[in-house]
Write a protein that holds these residues in place. Structure first.
Motif, PDB file in Angstrom:
ATOM      1  N   HIS A  45       8.887   4.669   5.749  1.00  0.00           N
ATOM      2  CA  HIS A  45       8.261   3.527   5.075  1.00  0.00           C
ATOM      3  C   HIS A  45       8.187   2.333   6.030  1.00  0.00           C
ATOM      4  O   HIS A  45       7.147   1.678   6.152  1.00  0.00           O
ATOM      5  CB  HIS A  45       9.085   3.165   3.833  1.00  0.00           C
ATOM      6  N   ALA A  87       5.944   9.634  -6.834  1.00  0.00           N
ATOM      7  CA  ALA A  87       4.738   8.794  -6.734  1.00  0.00           C
ATOM      8  C   ALA A  87       4.721   8.053  -5.400  1.00  0.00           C
ATOM      9  O   ALA A  87       3.673   7.911  -4.759  1.00  0.00           O
ATOM     10  CB  ALA A  87       4.695   7.801  -7.896  1.00  0.00           C
ATOM     11  N   TRP A  88       5.905   7.596  -4.988  1.00  0.00           N
ATOM     12  CA  TRP A  88       6.012   6.935  -3.679  1.00  0.00           C
ATOM     13  C   TRP A  88       5.523   7.870  -2.574  1.00  0.00           C
ATOM     14  O   TRP A  88       4.739   7.474  -1.702  1.00  0.00           O
ATOM     15  CB  TRP A  88       7.471   6.514  -3.424  1.00  0.00           C
ATOM     16  N   THR A  91      11.093   0.532   1.064  1.00  0.00           N
ATOM     17  CA  THR A  91      11.588   1.163  -0.155  1.00  0.00           C
ATOM     18  C   THR A  91      12.011   2.560   0.214  1.00  0.00           C
ATOM     19  O   THR A  91      11.264   3.273   0.880  1.00  0.00           O
ATOM     20  CB  THR A  91      10.489   1.242  -1.233  1.00  0.00           C
ATOM     21  N   ARG A 101       3.530  10.548  -2.730  1.00  0.00           N
ATOM     22  CA  ARG A 101       2.083  10.770  -2.793  1.00  0.00           C
ATOM     23  C   ARG A 101       1.331   9.599  -2.175  1.00  0.00           C
ATOM     24  O   ARG A 101       0.372   9.772  -1.433  1.00  0.00           O
ATOM     25  CB  ARG A 101       1.648  10.899  -4.263  1.00  0.00           C
ATOM     26  N   ASN A 102       1.771   8.400  -2.528  1.00  0.00           N
ATOM     27  CA  ASN A 102       1.044   7.218  -2.070  1.00  0.00           C
ATOM     28  C   ASN A 102       1.250   6.929  -0.597  1.00  0.00           C
ATOM     29  O   ASN A 102       0.301   6.541   0.095  1.00  0.00           O
ATOM     30  CB  ASN A 102       1.408   6.002  -2.929  1.00  0.00           C
ATOM     31  N   ILE A 103       2.457   7.104  -0.094  1.00  0.00           N
ATOM     32  CA  ILE A 103       2.647   6.792   1.329  1.00  0.00           C
ATOM     33  C   ILE A 103       1.976   7.856   2.198  1.00  0.00           C
ATOM     34  O   ILE A 103       1.428   7.537   3.260  1.00  0.00           O
ATOM     35  CB  ILE A 103       4.132   6.589   1.713  1.00  0.00           C
ATOM     36  N   ALA A 151      -0.784   9.337   1.419  1.00  0.00           N
ATOM     37  CA  ALA A 151      -2.213   8.973   1.377  1.00  0.00           C
ATOM     38  C   ALA A 151      -2.483   7.715   2.203  1.00  0.00           C
ATOM     39  O   ALA A 151      -3.503   7.616   2.895  1.00  0.00           O
ATOM     40  CB  ALA A 151      -2.656   8.758  -0.067  1.00  0.00           C
ATOM     41  N   ALA A 161      -2.826   6.523  -5.285  1.00  0.00           N
ATOM     42  CA  ALA A 161      -3.038   7.973  -5.219  1.00  0.00           C
ATOM     43  C   ALA A 161      -2.406   8.654  -6.437  1.00  0.00           C
ATOM     44  O   ALA A 161      -2.397   9.871  -6.520  1.00  0.00           O
ATOM     45  CB  ALA A 161      -2.444   8.527  -3.929  1.00  0.00           C
ATOM     46  N   GLY A 162      -1.876   7.876  -7.352  1.00  0.00           N
ATOM     47  CA  GLY A 162      -1.304   8.438  -8.579  1.00  0.00           C
ATOM     48  C   GLY A 162       0.140   8.052  -8.786  1.00  0.00           C
ATOM     49  O   GLY A 162       0.898   7.899  -7.817  1.00  0.00           O
ATOM     50  N   GLY A 163       0.506   7.851 -10.030  1.00  0.00           N
ATOM     51  CA  GLY A 163       1.905   7.587 -10.368  1.00  0.00           C
ATOM     52  C   GLY A 163       2.313   6.127 -10.274  1.00  0.00           C
ATOM     53  O   GLY A 163       3.413   5.760 -10.677  1.00  0.00           O
ATOM     54  N   THR A 164       1.442   5.290  -9.712  1.00  0.00           N
ATOM     55  CA  THR A 164       1.686   3.841  -9.685  1.00  0.00           C
ATOM     56  C   THR A 164       0.391   3.153 -10.108  1.00  0.00           C
ATOM     57  O   THR A 164      -0.678   3.776 -10.115  1.00  0.00           O
ATOM     58  CB  THR A 164       2.060   3.338  -8.271  1.00  0.00           C
ATOM     59  N   ALA A 172       0.800  -1.231   0.000  1.00  0.00           N
ATOM     60  CA  ALA A 172       0.000   0.000   0.000  1.00  0.00           C
ATOM     61  C   ALA A 172       0.827   1.274   0.000  1.00  0.00           C
ATOM     62  O   ALA A 172       0.372   2.308  -0.494  1.00  0.00           O
ATOM     63  CB  ALA A 172      -0.939   0.004   1.204  1.00  0.00           C
ATOM     64  N   ASN A 173       2.041   1.225   0.526  1.00  0.00           N
ATOM     65  CA  ASN A 173       2.862   2.435   0.576  1.00  0.00           C
ATOM     66  C   ASN A 173       3.041   3.037  -0.821  1.00  0.00           C
ATOM     67  O   ASN A 173       3.113   4.241  -0.968  1.00  0.00           O
ATOM     68  CB  ASN A 173       4.250   2.130   1.151  1.00  0.00           C
ATOM     69  N   CYS A 174       3.163   2.175  -1.826  1.00  0.00           N
ATOM     70  CA  CYS A 174       3.355   2.652  -3.193  1.00  0.00           C
ATOM     71  C   CYS A 174       2.094   2.527  -4.042  1.00  0.00           C
ATOM     72  O   CYS A 174       1.909   3.298  -4.984  1.00  0.00           O
ATOM     73  CB  CYS A 174       4.479   1.870  -3.880  1.00  0.00           C
ATOM     74  N   ILE A 223      12.346  -1.873  -9.811  1.00  0.00           N
ATOM     75  CA  ILE A 223      12.298  -2.248  -8.394  1.00  0.00           C
ATOM     76  C   ILE A 223      11.436  -3.479  -8.123  1.00  0.00           C
ATOM     77  O   ILE A 223      11.729  -4.246  -7.193  1.00  0.00           O
ATOM     78  CB  ILE A 223      11.806  -1.038  -7.542  1.00  0.00           C
ATOM     79  N   TYR A 228      13.742   5.966  -1.516  1.00  0.00           N
ATOM     80  CA  TYR A 228      14.279   6.698  -2.659  1.00  0.00           C
ATOM     81  C   TYR A 228      15.162   7.835  -2.164  1.00  0.00           C
ATOM     82  O   TYR A 228      14.854   8.478  -1.161  1.00  0.00           O
ATOM     83  CB  TYR A 228      13.152   7.282  -3.506  1.00  0.00           C
TER      84      TYR A 228
END
Lengths: 107, 423
Positions: free
Chosen positions: B332, B412-413, B363, B415-417, B419, A48-51, A38-40, A78, B365
């Motif tokens: 993370h 993107a990582w 992960t 934004r998603n983490i 959220a 939430a976008g980009g993945t 879920a983190n990505c 990755i 970055y």
């Protein structure tokens, strides 16, 4: 109407109650495994976008992809490194979990 | 005994409540189990959210956090380098309250009674808990560096994102052309192992654009770069030749704030901007439970459940916890540990055994310049024989090379983490 919902709910409760223990554990295990993505890929696979959103992706589609990452057949920056951290059984549980989620609107 | 019966009332009928989504509150309203979470960073906020999500709202969750808003350490080096705004890394807690029903209390904890199971707040409130989860992050051991205490304005750390982040950016922007920007890195373990080297990269990136004759000195108490060594060295050589200078085995003894001089074991360095990342330990809130600290710094936990040894009903996660082998102190990882904790807490509240085989992965970055980033990843499985998480051999790894594609992946990582943690 309300009464009918109540009765149906009670019936559902009765049906669900018996096998709850073993089934419940398997469900929460799959849920926890999927939550490591879920983190990505967003909570329950709603990105939430980009993945890629994984919610609602058919089980076999996602599993084939994860297996291809795991074997190195599918090139990645990755995901090949991450997929190798899970057993084939765990990947199958993850794919099954996401397939059962309501698809993302933004997919 | 009474408590156990309450739990069964509140949680034992899990399936019944699940079948009655609209009526779930009816059965449980008599007494819902209550989890108090202290610390609203990546660990605590994620735990609060997932406790509500995975219990379908059947567990009450109170999140105690002293700051009004969440400011992300990941991506904060971009703010220091003038590439992102503070607004980009600043988020509010409204989603946890409005979407997930977490009770937010913006206050500080003054005492914890683990026998009475009570958390006391500076504002006077007392919170009774069935289970307590601490995710207090780090505190600085400022006293370990003579002359540093009380001089955070002259010598910023910027290792907790916020005002300090902006302060360091402003000092960089005001640095004279040809000036020296020195970063000191404490001995490991510290929060975000690749972070200092990313910071050096982004400061150099800024200097290349604005002050091309500047020098970036990386003074490291460690014998070597702590993460992504080859990738950082390659990027520094290609992008910032003669600008970044790396000096290992350089333990900081004291600082002189007036002259911004760092006294190291083998040399004195006078800088125009002096960024000292102090040695770190578990956030001091952890002291309130009276647990033993490993090396006087980190809280040992049972990683199957994240419970503190010999301290029933108390869990610790995130940077404050003594990590399992090769488990980094990262946002993370804190988010991942939060999910292990949330799942275990819900099982234990329902008198069920915890998942015997939890997994976590990391992960991370790092940017090496405005347009290029790289990653390190790892996957960790719980090993029953060793009773801890171990890295899965053959999994994880590094980027082949830093790239623009991974800079997009890093965004993107984030934004998603954000959220997943707060949304």
């Amino acid at each position: 109407m309300l009464k009918r919902i109540w009765i149906l709910s009670l019936a559902g409760m009765w049906a669900a109650a018996a096998p709850a223990h073993a089934q419940g554990m398997a469900d929460t295990t799959a849920r926890s495994l999927a939550a490591t993505c879920a983190n990505c890929h967003g909570t329950n696979g709603h990105s939430a976008g980009g993945t890629e959103s994984l919610a609602g992706v058919p089980r076999d589609t996602l599993l084939r992809k994860l297996e291809a990452f795991r074997s190195g057949e599918k090139p990645a920056t990755i995901m090949h490194q991450i997929a190798r951290g899970y057993t084939p059984e765990q990947l199958a549980q993850i794919a099954t979990y996401f397939a059962a989620q309501r698809p993302s609107a933004r997919n | 005994m009474i408590d156990r019966r309450h739990f069964l009332t509140a949680l034992g009928a899990t399936t019944a409540a699940a079948a009655l989504p609209g009526c779930a509150s009816l059965g449980a309203s008599a007494r819902k189990a209550h989890v108090v979470v202290v610390g609203g960073g990546f660990g605590g906020a994620s735990a609060a959210k997932y406790l509500r999500l995975w219990s379908d709202g059947r567990v009450r969750v109170t999140l105690v956090e002293r700051n009004a808003r969440f400011i992300s350490c990941p991506m904060s080096n971009l703010v220091i380098g003038g590439l992102q705004s503070m607004a980009h890394i600043t988020h509010d807690y409204a989603g946890l309250r409005d979407r997930h029903g977490v009770r937010l209390v913006h206050d500080s904890v003054t005492a914890i009674d683990t026998v009475a199971r009570e958390v006391r707040l500076a504002g006077g409130e007392r919170l009774h808990y069935d289970r307590l989860l601490l995710s207090p992050g780090i505190d600085f051991m400022t006293e370990a560096v003579e002359g540093l205490a009380g001089h955070e304005d002259r010598i910023p750390h910027a290792w907790k994102a916020g005002e300090q982040t902006l302060l360091l950016h402003r000092q960089l922007a005001a640095m004279p052309e040809g000036g020296v920007f020195a970063i000191h890195i404490p001995k490991a373990p510290f929060r975000c192992p690749p972070g200092p080297y990313e910071r050096a990269s982004l400061v150099a990136d800024y200097c290349l654009r604005h002050k091309p004759r500047a020098k970036v000195l990386v003074l490291d108490a460690n014998a070597d770069i702590q993460s992504k060594k080859g990738l950082f060295l390659a990027a520094w050589k290609a992008r910032y030749p003669n600008m970044i200078e790396y000096r290992p085995n350089n333990q900081l003894l004291s600082v002189d704030a007036a002259t911004r001089t760092a006294r190291l074991e083998f040399e004195d360095v006078k800088a125009d901007v002096l960024n000292v990342i102090p040695p770190q330990r578990a956030g001091r809130v952890a002291d309130l439970i009276g647990s033993h600290l490993a090396n006087g710094r980190w809280v040992p936990v049972n990683w199957l459940t994240t419970e503190v040894a010999d301290m029933p009903n108390v869990h610790v996660i995130g940077d404050a916890a003594l990590p399992a082998p090769r488990m980094p102190k990262s946002g993370h990882m804190a988010n991942q540990q939060a999910k292990v904790a949330a799942a275990a807490i819900l099982q234990m509240l329902a008198d069920q055994p915890p998942n015997p085989a939890p997994m976590v992965m990391n992960t991370c970055y790092s940017f090496v310049g405005s347009d290029s980033a790289m990653h390190v990843a790892s996957v960790h499985r719980f090993d029953a024989a060793e009773n801890t998480f171990l890295p899965v051999e053959g999994a994880g790894g590094l980027s082949a090379v830093a790239s623009p594609a991974e800079a997009a992946a890093a965004q993107a990582w984030a934004r998603n983490i954000w959220a997943d943690t707060l949304g």
